[in-house]
Design an enzyme around this catalytic site. Structure first.
Site, PDB file in Angstrom:
ATOM      1  N   GLU A  84     -12.642  -4.315  -6.116  1.00 36.79           N
ATOM      2  CA  GLU A  84     -13.180  -3.908  -4.824  1.00 36.79           C
ATOM      3  C   GLU A  84     -14.423  -3.041  -4.934  1.00 36.79           C
ATOM      4  O   GLU A  84     -14.893  -2.498  -3.949  1.00 36.79           O
ATOM      5  CB  GLU A  84     -12.088  -3.219  -3.990  1.00 36.79           C
ATOM      6  CG  GLU A  84     -11.368  -2.081  -4.691  1.00 36.79           C
ATOM      7  CD  GLU A  84     -10.234  -1.490  -3.854  1.00 36.79           C
ATOM      8  OE1 GLU A  84     -10.137  -1.793  -2.650  1.00 36.79           O
ATOM      9  OE2 GLU A  84      -9.450  -0.699  -4.409  1.00 36.79           O
ATOM     10  N   ARG A 129       0.856  -1.199   0.000  1.00 35.49           N
ATOM     11  CA  ARG A 129       0.000   0.000   0.000  1.00 35.49           C
ATOM     12  C   ARG A 129       0.885   1.241   0.000  1.00 35.49           C
ATOM     13  O   ARG A 129       1.301   1.714   1.052  1.00 35.49           O
ATOM     14  CB  ARG A 129      -0.883   0.020   1.247  1.00 35.49           C
ATOM     15  CG  ARG A 129      -1.961  -1.059   1.297  1.00 35.49           C
ATOM     16  CD  ARG A 129      -2.755  -0.928   2.588  1.00 35.49           C
ATOM     17  NE  ARG A 129      -4.019  -1.628   2.551  1.00 35.49           N
ATOM     18  CZ  ARG A 129      -4.270  -2.750   3.247  1.00 35.49           C
ATOM     19  NH1 ARG A 129      -3.339  -3.269   4.021  1.00 35.49           N
ATOM     20  NH2 ARG A 129      -5.451  -3.326   3.175  1.00 35.49           N
ATOM     21  N   ARG A 164       0.845  -1.458  -5.366  1.00 34.45           N
ATOM     22  CA  ARG A 164      -0.419  -0.842  -5.752  1.00 34.45           C
ATOM     23  C   ARG A 164      -0.213   0.656  -5.869  1.00 34.45           C
ATOM     24  O   ARG A 164       0.407   1.270  -4.984  1.00 34.45           O
ATOM     25  CB  ARG A 164      -1.497  -1.142  -4.709  1.00 34.45           C
ATOM     26  CG  ARG A 164      -2.864  -0.594  -5.114  1.00 34.45           C
ATOM     27  CD  ARG A 164      -3.932  -0.978  -4.130  1.00 34.45           C
ATOM     28  NE  ARG A 164      -3.772  -0.292  -2.847  1.00 34.45           N
ATOM     29  CZ  ARG A 164      -4.552  -0.503  -1.798  1.00 34.45           C
ATOM     30  NH1 ARG A 164      -5.526  -1.400  -1.874  1.00 34.45           N
ATOM     31  NH2 ARG A 164      -4.370   0.155  -0.683  1.00 34.45           N
ATOM     32  N   ARG A 218     -16.973   1.632   5.907  1.00 34.30           N
ATOM     33  CA  ARG A 218     -16.098   0.680   6.599  1.00 34.30           C
ATOM     34  C   ARG A 218     -15.465   1.238   7.862  1.00 34.30           C
ATOM     35  O   ARG A 218     -14.883   0.487   8.644  1.00 34.30           O
ATOM     36  CB  ARG A 218     -15.028   0.117   5.653  1.00 34.30           C
ATOM     37  CG  ARG A 218     -14.019   1.125   5.160  1.00 34.30           C
ATOM     38  CD  ARG A 218     -13.151   0.528   4.069  1.00 34.30           C
ATOM     39  NE  ARG A 218     -11.796   0.255   4.509  1.00 34.30           N
ATOM     40  CZ  ARG A 218     -10.805  -0.087   3.700  1.00 34.30           C
ATOM     41  NH1 ARG A 218     -11.013  -0.220   2.390  1.00 34.30           N
ATOM     42  NH2 ARG A 218      -9.605  -0.291   4.161  1.00 34.30           N
ATOM     43  N   ASN A 241     -12.229  -5.462   1.789  1.00 35.83           N
ATOM     44  CA  ASN A 241     -12.503  -4.327   2.679  1.00 35.83           C
ATOM     45  C   ASN A 241     -13.443  -3.326   2.011  1.00 35.83           C
ATOM     46  O   ASN A 241     -14.435  -2.895   2.595  1.00 35.83           O
ATOM     47  CB  ASN A 241     -11.203  -3.606   3.058  1.00 35.83           C
ATOM     48  CG  ASN A 241     -10.240  -4.524   3.773  1.00 35.83           C
ATOM     49  OD1 ASN A 241     -10.630  -5.579   4.264  1.00 35.83           O
ATOM     50  ND2 ASN A 241      -8.976  -4.131   3.821  1.00 35.83           N
ATOM     51  N   ASP A 242     -13.103  -2.999   0.777  1.00 39.85           N
ATOM     52  CA  ASP A 242     -13.955  -2.050   0.062  1.00 39.85           C
ATOM     53  C   ASP A 242     -15.130  -2.720  -0.618  1.00 39.85           C
ATOM     54  O   ASP A 242     -16.217  -2.140  -0.712  1.00 39.85           O
ATOM     55  CB  ASP A 242     -13.127  -1.268  -0.965  1.00 39.85           C
ATOM     56  CG  ASP A 242     -12.386  -0.113  -0.319  1.00 39.85           C
ATOM     57  OD1 ASP A 242     -13.041   0.637   0.433  1.00 39.85           O
ATOM     58  OD2 ASP A 242     -11.166   0.022  -0.534  1.00 39.85           O
TER      59      ASP A 242
END
Ligand code: PEP
Ligand code: MG
Length: 594
Positions: free
Chosen positions: A442, A307, A343, A476, A465-466
Site C-alpha cells: 500500500e 482489521r 492484519r 484519503r 486505499n493507501d
C-alpha cells in the site's frame, strides 16, 4: 470464396424496440395472403423446399378440382363440367409448371410469388389477345391462381398454427388477435415491417413478454422460413442469417441476462466463476469477529482482511493478549475452516494514537503509524503476535503486516515474529509454525520493490486505499482534495500491474483488499491485471459476485490492456465506465448505447 458459400449473407435491420429481450430463433413468415403476395427472396438452398411446396399445392388442387369435376358432371352435365377439365389440364401442363418452377429457381423467390406472377402474366396475355374465348379464360386462370395460392398459404397457416420450437414470427404487420394467438411455448419473438411504438403488435408482445421489433421496413422481403434470426428487443435490431461472431456475441448477452436474473440472494450460494470458467475468490473485510457470519451470508469465501485495530478503537484501552486471543479465536471458529487473514494493528494517523500523543504529529499519515508504531512498541506488538500465533493452532490463519515501506522494516517485523514463536515454543503453547506471513502493498516504495518483497513473504495484499493516497499525495480523508483521490490514476494502475507481475514471477499469491476492489468497474480492471482474489466489505459481495459471473477474464484483460495505454485518470474512468456498461449492461440498468 464467395461462390462456394450457399449461406445467404448476414443482414441487419433497424426497427423500433417495442418489447424487450433478446432471442435467437428461426423465421416463420406470417404473411402469405392470397390477395397480397409479397415478393420475398429465398436462399438457393431453399429452392427444393419451394418446388416441393408447389408440387404439393398442385397435387392438392388437382385432387380437389377432380372432385368438383365429378360432382359437376352429375349435377350440371358434361359441358359445364368441361370448365374444370380445362383447369386440370392447365395444372398438368408441363410448360406452365416448368415456367413457375424456373422462376423459383432463377429469381430465387417463393412458390407463392412465382405462381402469382406466372399466372398473372398468362392471364394478361389472354386478356390482350382480343379474342372473347380467350378473355373468358382469364377468369379461369384467376380462379386457378386463387386456388393454388390458397393451398400454398393454407400450408403456411397450418405451420403458423403449429410452429416449431424457437420460432420468430416475421410479418408485414400483425393484428392483435394474430399476435395473441400464437403458441407462446414455441414463438420466441416478433419482427414486423410496419408498426410504431404503440402499435398493437407492440402492446400485445409486451403484455406477453415476448421480445419484438416493429417498423423494420424491408425485413419481410428478405426473410424466409427457417432462416436463422436474432431479435434484439432492447435495441430494436433484427439480424437475419447472423454470422458466427454475431451469434456468439448474442449468445453471451443472453447468457448474461440469464445469470443476471439470479437474485442477489441466490448468487450468495453460487460459485464465483467468470463466464470463461476462472474462479475469482471473493473474500470479506471485517473489523469485528462477528462480521464473519455477515461475510458468509453474503457469499464470501473467507476473510481476506481482518482489521484488528478495531480492538483498540472500541475499548479505547490497550487490549491484553487474552483480549486479542479471544477475538481471533471467535473469528476462527465462525470461519468454520476457511482462511482468516489477520492484519497486525494499523494504528496511527486517524486511528487511536493521535489523541494520546502529547504533541500531535504534523503529518500523521506520514508519521508514526501502522507497522512503524508497532516496531516502536515491541511489547504491545508481541502481545498481538502471540495471540495471532495461538489462534493459528485453531484453524487456517494467515497474518500480514500493514504499511511496509522497506525490506528492513519487513525483516524487523519478521524477526520479532520469530522471537515470539520461540517464546511460545518454550512455553509449550501451540501454534502453526508454517503460518503464512504476508504484507500489505500500500506504499509506492514497496510496490516498486515488489520483486524483492516477493522473495520474503508468503503473499501480498494490495491496499488501494493507501496506495492511492501515497502515490498521488492526496490525503484519503481530506474532503478538500477528495476530487484528486483517483484510483484510476495511471500511476496507481501501473503500480498494481507491477506488483501482480512480480508476484506471478515468484509464485507469490496476491490479492486486493482496498475499497476499489468492491467497485464493479474497478474489479474488472483488477481481474484484467491478473488479480484472482478480491477482499471487500460484505455488503458488496453479492453484486460483485454476480458481476464477475457475467464477464470473461479475456474481456477484463482487454480492458486492462487498453487502460494501460491511457495517460489520464479521466480517460481511464471513462473507459472502465463504458466497457463495464457494454459488457454487463444489466449491472448498470439497461445496456450501453451502440
Ligand atoms: C488499504 O489501505 O487499502 C487497506 C485495505 O487498508 P486500510 O483501509 O485499513 O488502510
Ligand atoms: Mg491501508
Amino acid at each position: 470464396g464467395q461462390e462456394a458459400s450457399d449461406a445467404p449473407p448476414m443482414q441487419v435491420f433497424k426497427g423500433l424496440p417495442v418489447s424487450p429481450g433478446i432471442v435467437i430463433g428461426t423465421v416463420l413468415v406470417a404473411d402469405e395472403e392470397v390477395h397480397h403476395v409479397t415478393r420475398r427472396s429465398i436462399p438457393p438452398a431453399a429452392v427444393p423446399e419451394q418446388l416441393r411446396r408447389l408440387d404439393e399445392a398442385i397435387a392438392t388442387s388437382v385432387a380437389e378440382i377432380k372432385r368438383v369435376f365429378e360432382r359437376a358432371q352429375k349435377e350440371m352435365g358434361e359441358e359445364t363440367a368441361g370448365i374444370f377439365r380445362f383447369h386440370i389440364g392447365m395444372l398438368q401442363d408441363p410448360n406452365l409448371v416448368r415456367q413457375i418452377k424456373s422462376m423459383i429457381e432463377k429469381d430465387l423467390v417463393t412458390a407463392e410469388y412465382a405462381t402469382d406472377q406466372t399466372l398473372a402474366s398468362l392471364a394478361d396475355r389472354f386478356r390482350h389477345a382480343g379474342d372473347s374465348v380467350f378473355a373468358t379464360k382469364v377468369n379461369d386462370i384467376d380462379d386457378l391462381a386463387h386456388r393454388l395460392l390458397t393451398h400454398l398459404s393454407g400450408n403456411q397457416r397450418r405451420k403458423l398454427a403449429h410452429p416449431d420450437e424457437n420460432t420468430v414470427i416475421v410479418a408485414r404487420d400483425l393484428t392483435p388477435s394474430q399476435t395473441a394467438g400464437f403458441d407462446r411455448s414455441k414463438v420466441l419473438g416478433f419482427a414486423t415491417d410496419l408498426g410504431g411504438m404503440t402499435s398493437h403488435t407492440a402492446i400485445i408482445a409486451k403484455a406477453l413478454e415476448i421480445p419484438a421489433v416493429v417498423g423494420c421496413q424491408t425485413l419481410l422481403r428478405n426473410a424466409y422460413d427457417g432462416m436463422p434470426i436474432i431479435v434484439d428487443g432492447d435495441k430494436g435490431t433484427v439480424v437475419l442469417n447472423p454470422d458466427e461472431a454475431t451469434l456468439a456475441e448474442y449468445r453471451r448477452f443472453i447468457e448474461q441476462r440469464r445469470l443476471y436474473r439470479v437474485s442477489l440472494e441466490d448468487v450468495t450460494k453460487l460459485p464465483c466463476i467468470t463466464l470463461d470458467g476462472v474462479h475469482i475468490h471473493v473474500l470479506g473485510n471485517i473489523e469485528l469477529p462477528d462480521e464473519v457470519t455477515k461475510v458468509y451470508r453474503a457469499g464470501g469465501e473467507g476473510i481476506g482482511l481482518y482489521r484488528t485495530e478495531y480492538l483498540y478503537l472500541t475499548t479505547n484501552v490497550e487490549p491484553t493478549e487474552a483480549d486479542h486471543f479471544k477475538a481471533y479465536k471467535r473469528c476462527v471458529e465462525l470461519a468454520e475452516g476457511k482462511k482468516v487473514v489477520i492484519r497486525t494493528v494499523d494504528l496511527g494517523a486517524d486511528k487511536y494514537t493521535q489523541s494520546r500523543e502529547e504533541t500531535p504529529e504534523r503529518n500523521p499519515f506520514l508519521g508514526n503509524r501502522s507497522i512503524r508504531y508497532c516496531l516502536r512498541s515491541v511489547p504491545m506488538f508481541k502481545r498481538q503476535l502471540r495471540a495471532i500465533l495461538r489462534a493459528s493452532a485453531l484453524g487456517p490463519v494467515a497474518m500480514m503486516f500493514p504499511l511496509i515501506t522497506s525490506i528492513g522494516e519487513l525483516r524487523q517485523a519478521k524477526f520479532i515474529l520469530n522471537d515470539v514463536m520461540e517464546d511460545l515454543d518454550e512455553e509449550g503453547l501451540k501454534f502453526n509454525p508454517d503460518i503464512d506471513v504476508g504484507m500489505m502493498m500500500e506504499v509506492p516504495s514497496a510496490a516498486i520493490q515488489a520483486e524483492s518483497f516477493a522473495r520474503e513473504v508468503d503473499f501480498f495484499s494490495i491496499g488501494t486505499n493507501d496506495l492511492v493516497q501515497y502515490t498521488l499525495a492526496v490525503d484519503r480523508i481530506n474532503e478538500r482534495v477528495a476530487h484528486l483521490y483517483r484510483p484510476t490514476h495511471p500511476a496507481v494502475i501501473k503500480l498494481i500491474r507491477d506488483v501482480v507481475r512480480a508476484a506471478r514471477r515468484h509464485d507469490t499469491p496476491v490479492s486486493c483488499c482496498g475499497e476499489a476492489a468492491g467497485d464493479l468497474e474497478y474489479a474488472m480492471l483488477l481481474i484484467g491485471l491478473g488479480l484472482r482474489t478480491l477482499s471487500v466489505t460484505s455488503s458488496v459481495i453479492p453484486q460483485l459476485k454476480r458481476f464477475i459471473r457475467s464477464v470473461t477474464v479475456q474481456q477484463c484483460e482487454r480492458v486492462a490492456r487498453q487502460a494501460l495505454t491511457l495517460d489520464s485518470d479521466v480517460q481511464i474512468s471513462t473507459l472502465l465506465r463504458d466497457r463495464a456498461r457494454k459488457i454487463v449492461p444489466e449491472a448498470f440498468d439497461g445496456r450501453a448505447a451502440e
